[in-house]
Write an enzyme that holds these catalytic residues in place. Structure first.
Site, PDB file in Angstrom:
ATOM      1  N   ASP A   1       3.456  -4.819  -5.487  1.00 59.86           N
ATOM      2  CA  ASP A   1       3.813  -6.133  -4.921  1.00 59.86           C
ATOM      3  C   ASP A   1       5.326  -6.246  -4.747  1.00 59.86           C
ATOM      4  OD1 ASP A   1       1.251  -7.127  -4.711  1.00 59.86           O
ATOM      5  OD2 ASP A   1       1.294  -8.212  -6.617  1.00 59.86           O
TER       6      ASP A   1
ATOM      7  N   GLU B   1       0.837  -1.212   0.000  1.00 58.36           N
ATOM      8  CA  GLU B   1       0.000   0.000   0.000  1.00 58.36           C
ATOM      9  C   GLU B   1       0.869   1.259   0.000  1.00 58.36           C
ATOM     10  OE1 GLU B   1      -2.859  -0.496  -0.798  1.00 58.36           O
ATOM     11  OE2 GLU B   1      -3.231  -2.543  -0.145  1.00 58.36           O
TER      12      GLU B   1
HETATM   13 ZN   LIG Z   1      -2.788  -2.638  -4.420  1.00 64.36          ZN
END
Ligand SMILES: [Zn+2]
Length: 642
Positions: free
Chosen positions: A546, A482
Site C-alpha cells: 500500500d 501490485e
Molecule cells: Zn496486495
C-alpha cells in the site's frame, strides 16, 4: 465525502463519510465497500447475459451453450429440491466402501477429483518449483479443516469457544440432513472436531505461511511415503492419473506427518465419518434448501454476521464465474472492455513502472549491486491487463440443462484434471488465476507478473471519463501496490525469473528489514475491534505494498501531468483530488463478526488504516492539505521503504 470532517484529523472519514452514510450493508453481504458494490454491479450485468443465453437454445456458440445451460439448470430450484440429499449417495457409497486402510488412498483421490475441496485431509495439485520456476511439479498442501483457520481450533478466548460449540452443532445438523439419527449425528460431529483439532495443531500459522522457505520441501515419492507410512501414495497418484509425478513439494511436512499418524491411529469408522462430513459440506451449497440454509447459517451468519442468504441468481452467476469463468469472461469483455480502455490502463502501468525504476535508482538505503538485481526484476515483470490472450477451452465439459449437480461435478473434475495435467509439462506463462469479471488484482511472485482483470478497470475505480488525478490516486495506486508486491517482505525473496533465491546483499537485507519493521510496528498499534489489534506480521506484505503503491502512483501522476496546467475541481486542488481518489477505492461498511473473522484470516489491514496509515507517512499529503505537526494525519516518525 464528509466535508464536515477535518481531513488532517481523519482522512478516511473525510473522503468516505458520505459513501458510508449512503451505502448501508445489504442484508445478503458480509460487508459493503466500493469493490464489493462494483462486483455486484458486474454480477447483475452477467445475470442479464446469462438470462438471455439460458432463454434460448438456438444460435449459441459452444461456450454460450455451456454457460447458458449451466445457468438454466442452476436456476431450476424445483429440480434441485426434488433431489434432496440424493446426489450424495454415490459418494457415501464410495466412502462406506472403505473397509480397510488401503482403500483410503484411492477413495480420497476420487473425492479430491470430484470436489476440488481441500477439506478431505489435504489438497493436491500442481505448482511451480520454487527453485526452478519453469518446472511444474506436484504440490501436497495442508488442509482438512472445516473452520476457516487453525486458530479457531486452538484459541482459548470466549468467542472462539462459542464458535467451536456452534461449529459442532452445525456439523451435527449436516449429518442429520444427510440421514443420521440425532444422537449419532452429535456423536459423529464430536469425532470430526477431534480429528480436525489434531490436524490444526500441526498446521502452520497463517502469518508463518507467508514465508516461502517454510512452504518449500521438495522430495521424491520415497520421501513423501516415509512421512505417511500407512497411506498408499502410489495408489492415490494412480487414481488421480498422475503416476508420472516424480517430484513433490510438501508444503507442510509436520502436517503430513500428523496426517500419517491419524491414518495409522484412527478407527476406520471415524475416517468414514470425517469424509462423509466433508463430502456433505462441500456439496451443501449446490444441494436442496435444507443443506443450503444450514451451510449459510453457520458459514455466513455465525462467522460473518450476514442476516440473509443471497438470492439464487447471484449464487448461480458466481458458480458460472467460478466453473466456466473464461467462457463467461469472453462475453463480459466483449461488452465492457474496449481496446482504448485497455490501452489507457497499459499506459498508466508503464508510467508506474517507470516511476519504480527511477525510485529504485534513487533509493538512499539500497546499494548498487542489489539495485541492479531489483531493476532486472522490475524489467522482467509482465503486465496482464483485462483478460487472457488465449481463452480456456471448456470443450470436454458436458453441460446439460436438466442436470445441475452433474454439471457442477463435471466442471469440477475438468478443473482438477486441467490442473493436474500441468505436472511435468512446460510452464504456461499466459495463464490467469482470476476471471475477467473479477473486481480484484494480483501479483504472482513465480510468474513475475501483475494481473488486472477487466472487472476492476471499471468506474468508479477506473474511469476513462475522469481526469488523471483521481485515476492515478485510485487505480494507479493499485497498480503500484501490485508492482511493489514483487519487492515486499515476501515477494523480494524471488528473483527476476521467479526463483526463490536471495539476491540481496547483507547490508541491503538489513536495511530493508529495518524499514519493514517500522511499518509492522506502526500497524501493530491499530485496534481492529474490541481489544483485537492488527496482526501486522500477517498484514506486512499488504501494508508495505500500500505504502509503496501510492508513492509510485504519485510520482507517475506527476510525470504524466508535468507541464500541464491542472485546475481545481469540486473545491479541491489536483493534489487533494489525487489523495481523495486514493481513499475512495476503500470506502467500507462492515459487520463486527466479519471484522473479527478478517482479523484472523485477511492479510489486508482494515480499510480505515489502509488509508490513514499511509497518509501519516506522506509529506506530500501533509502539504496538499496543509496539515500541521501534532494533527492525527501527521506522524512523528515516518516509515518509508520505496
Ligand atoms: Zn496486495
Amino acid at each position: 465525502m464528509d466535508r464536515s470532517i477535518d481531513p488532517c484529523a481523519d482522512f478516511y472519514q473525510y473522503s468516505c463519510g458520505g459513501w458510508m452514510k449512503a451505502n448501508p450493508i445489504p442484508a445478503d453481504q458480509p460487508s459493503w465497500d466500493v469493490y464489493g458494490k462494483l462486483a455486484v454491479e458486474n454480477q447483475r450485468y452477467l445475470w442479464g447475459i446469462l438470462g438471455e443465453l439460458a432463454g434460448r437454445t438456438e444460435g449459441r456458440n459452444a461456450g454460450q451453450q455451456k454457460i447458458g445451460d449451466y445457468f438454466a439448470a442452476c436456476m431450476d430450484e424445483a429440480a434441485v429440491e426434488r433431489l434432496g440429499a440424493r446426489p450424495l449417495k454415490p459418494y457415501f457409497d464410495l466412502i462406506n466402501g472403505i473397509v480397510s486402510k488401503k482403500d483410503l488412498a484411492p477413495a480420497l483421490a476420487h473425492l479430491h477429483l470430484a470436489t476440488g475441496d481441500s477439506g478431505f485431509f489435504f489438497a493436491f495439485g500442481s505448482g511451480q518449483d520454487f527453485e526452478k520456476s519453469t518446472d511444474v511439479i506436484a504440490f501436497a498442501t495442508a488442509g482438512g479443516l472445516g473452520l476457516p483457520d487453525r486458530d479457531y481450533y486452538l484459541k482459548d478466548d470466549e468467542k472462539s469457544k462459542e464458535i467451536r460449540a456452534k461449529y459442532v452443532a452445525h456439523v451435527a445438523r449436516i449429518f442429520e440432513l444427510a440421514g443420521d439419527e440425532p444422537q449419532a449425528a452429535l456423536r459423529n460431529a464430536g469425532r470430526v472436531m477431534e480429528i480436525e483439532t489434531a490436524l490444526a495443531r500441526e498446521s502452520l500459522a497463517r502469518a508463518d505461511r507467508r514465508d516461502p522457505y517454510r512452504l518449500f520441501h521438495k522430495m521424491d515419492l520415497k520421501g513423501l511415503q516415509a512421512l505417511t507410512p500407512g497411506f498408499d501414495w502410489a495408489a492415490y497418484l494412480r487414481t488421480l492419473g498422475v503416476e508420472r509425478a516424480r517430484t513433490f513439494n510438501v508444503t507442510e511436512p509436520a502436517f503430513f506427518k500428523a496426517f500419517g499418524q491419524q491414518v495409522g491411529a484412527l478407527r476406520l469408522e471415524d475416517v468414514r465419518t470425517y469424509l462423509r462430513w466433508h463430502m456433505a459440506s462441500a456439496a451443501a451449497p449446490v444441494l436442496s434448501s435444507g443443506f443450503v440454509n444450514a451451510h449459510f447459517e453457520f458459514y455466513s451468519k455465525t462467522l460473518s454476521g450476514v442476516p440473509e442468504l443471497k438470492p439464487r441468481w447471484k449464487r448461480c452467476v458466481s458458480l458460472v464465474d467460478s466453473q466456466l469463468g473464461e467462457a463467461l469472461g469472453q462475453e463480459f469483455v466483449r461488452r465492457t472492455f474496449p481496446p482504448e480502455v485497455k490501452e489507457r490502463a497499459l499506459r498508466m502501468t508503464r508510467r508506474i513502472e517507470e516511476a519504480m525504476r527511477q525510485d529504485i535508482e534513487a533509493l538512499p538505503w539500497m546499494g548498487p549491486k542489489t539495485k541492479q538485481k531489483a531493476l532486472e526484476k522490475l524489467r522482467a515483470i509482465s503486465n496482464k491487463i483485462g483478460y487472457p490472450d488465449k481463452w480456456r477451452d471448456y470443450g470436454p465439459v458436458v453441460v446439460k440443462r436438466d442436470d445441475f449437480f452433474g454439471n457442477v461435478e463435471r466442471a469440477t473434475r475438468f478443473e482438477a484434471r486441467r490442473d493436474l495435467a500441468k505436472i511435468g509439462k512446460p510452464l504456461d506463462r499466459t495463464e490467469w488465476y482470476m476471471t475477467p469479471p473479477t473486481v480484484n488484482a494480483y501479483f504472482d511472485s513465480q510468474l513475475n507478473d501483475i494481473n488486472f482483470p477487466a472487472g476492476v478497470l471499471q468506474p468508479p475505480l477506473f474511469d476513462p471519463k475522469m481526469d488523471d488525478a483521481p485515476n492515478y490516486g485510485n487505480t494507479g495506486s493499485t497498480i503500484g501496490h501490485e508492482l511493489t508486491h514483487g519487492f515486499d517482505d515476501q515477494g523480494r525473496k524471488f528473483d527476476a525469473q521467479g526463483n526463490l533465491r536471495d539476491w540481496w546483499t547483507n547490508e541491503d537485507n538489513d536495511a530493508f528489514t529495518e524499514r519493514a519493521k517500522c511499518v509492522a510496528d506502526q500497524y501493530a498499534q491499530y485496534t481492529v475491534i474490541d481489544d483485537i489489534r492488527i496482526n501486522s506480521e500477517l498484514t506486512l506484505g499488504e501494508d508495505v505494498a500500500d505504502l509503496g503503491g501510492i508513492i509510485l502512483a504519485w510520482m507517475a501522476w506527476k510525470a504524466e501531468t508535468a507541464g500541464k496546467a491542472l485546475e481545481p475541481r469540486d473545491g479541491l486542488t489536483p493534489e487533494q483530488r489525487f489523495f481523495v481518489g486514493y481513499a475512495q477505492w476503500g470506502c467500507t461498511n462492515d459487520r463486527p463478526d466479519n471484522i473479527r473473522l478478517k482479523a484472523i484470516t485477511d492479510p489486508h489491514s482494515p480499510p480505515q488504516y489502509r488509508t490513514n496509515g499511509l497518509m501519516v507517512n506522506l509529506p506530500e499529503f501533509e502539504k496538499a492539505f496543509s496539515c500541521k505537526p501534532g494533527q492525527a494525519m501527521v506522524a512523528e516518525k515516518r516509515c518509508r521503504i520505496w
